[in-house]
Design an enzyme around this catalytic site. Structure first.
Site, PDB file in Angstrom:
ATOM      1  N   TYR A   1       0.842  -1.199   0.000  1.00  0.00           N
ATOM      2  CA  TYR A   1       0.000   0.000   0.000  1.00  0.00           C
ATOM      3  C   TYR A   1       0.875   1.247   0.000  1.00  0.00           C
ATOM      4  CZ  TYR A   1      -3.831  -3.154   1.157  1.00  0.00           C
ATOM      5  OH  TYR A   1      -4.758  -4.163   1.128  1.00  0.00           O
TER       6      TYR A   1
ATOM      7  N   ASN B   1     -12.646  -0.540  -4.992  1.00  0.00           N
ATOM      8  CA  ASN B   1     -12.500  -0.830  -6.419  1.00  0.00           C
ATOM      9  C   ASN B   1     -13.736  -1.601  -6.901  1.00  0.00           C
ATOM     10  OD1 ASN B   1     -11.727  -1.775  -8.967  1.00  0.00           O
ATOM     11  ND2 ASN B   1     -10.293  -3.272  -8.131  1.00  0.00           N
TER      12      ASN B   1
ATOM     13  N   CYS C   1      -6.861  -5.258  -7.594  1.00  0.00           N
ATOM     14  CA  CYS C   1      -6.653  -4.786  -6.223  1.00  0.00           C
ATOM     15  C   CYS C   1      -6.102  -5.892  -5.324  1.00  0.00           C
ATOM     16  CB  CYS C   1      -7.946  -4.217  -5.659  1.00  0.00           C
ATOM     17  SG  CYS C   1      -9.375  -5.296  -5.768  1.00  0.00           S
ATOM     18  N   HIS C   2      -6.248  -7.142  -5.737  1.00  0.00           N
ATOM     19  CA  HIS C   2      -5.720  -8.254  -4.938  1.00  0.00           C
ATOM     20  C   HIS C   2      -4.193  -8.270  -4.917  1.00  0.00           C
ATOM     21  CE1 HIS C   2      -6.163  -9.714  -9.092  1.00  0.00           C
ATOM     22  NE2 HIS C   2      -5.091 -10.465  -8.846  1.00  0.00           N
TER      23      HIS C   2
ATOM     24  N   GLU D   1      -1.912 -16.454 -10.092  1.00  0.00           N
ATOM     25  CA  GLU D   1      -1.095 -15.609 -10.958  1.00  0.00           C
ATOM     26  C   GLU D   1       0.383 -15.935 -10.820  1.00  0.00           C
ATOM     27  OE1 GLU D   1      -1.915 -11.450 -10.424  1.00  0.00           O
ATOM     28  OE2 GLU D   1      -3.990 -11.667 -11.106  1.00  0.00           O
TER      29      GLU D   1
END
Length: 165
Positions: A98, A121, A129-130, A156
């Site tokens: 962040y 979001n 946003c993850h 991912e």
């Protein structure tokens, strides 16, 4: 008129919202800021851009798509818009804190505000946003639940690692 589509994903049922031109939202059913539907909204899987969204989500979950290309129209403050735009620059298979995201948008003391904007979001997964985590590396604050955030990051990362070899 607003249109709704339901998409069954590996992590849970997703609800997509469209105005017939652009995607306005992608929500998880158990999300902290879940979708509140209205009686004049129409369930219409064929409304644009749902076909493209369905295909791209299929490809993303299959591991063959690493970046979404869908028309989006999301409402938010100028600060939220900057945060959401910055989220799209976080490379697939990686994470960012962040604080680092706050620095990236030239607001180095705004890590908490970045976290709040991140949590609001409206098109999760598509605007990733993850991929934002605590500076310690700990998973924090995901409206869809930390188990889903972990699943998305692991998914991912595994695809990204395969692409590196």
């Amino acid at each position: 008129m607003l249109y709704l589509m339901t998409y069954e994903s590996p992590i849970q049922t997703l609800r997509l919202v469209s105005d017939g031109r652009s995607l306005l939202g992608l929500y998880m059913q158990s999300e902290k800021h879940s979708l509140i539907t209205h009686s004049d909204w129409v369930e219409a899987d064929s409304a644009p851009p749902f076909a493209a969204a369905r295909q791209q989500l299929d490809d993303y979950f299959a591991g063959t798509l690493t970046e979404f290309d869908l028309p989006l129209s999301v409402s938010g403050t100028p600060f939220q818009q900057r945060v959401w735009a910055a989220l799209k620059t976080i490379p697939y298979g990686t994470t960012l804190s962040y604080g680092k995201l706050a620095q990236q948008i030239a607001q180095p003391t705004a890590a908490r505000a970045v976290g709040l904007a991140n949590g609001l979001n409206p098109v999760s997964i598509i605007v990733p946003c993850h991929r934002v985590i605590a500076a310690s590396g700990k998973l924090t604050g995901y409206g869809g639940g930390l188990e889903r955030k972990r699943w998305l990051l692991d998914h991912e990362r595994s695809i990204w690692l395969k692409q590196q070899n």
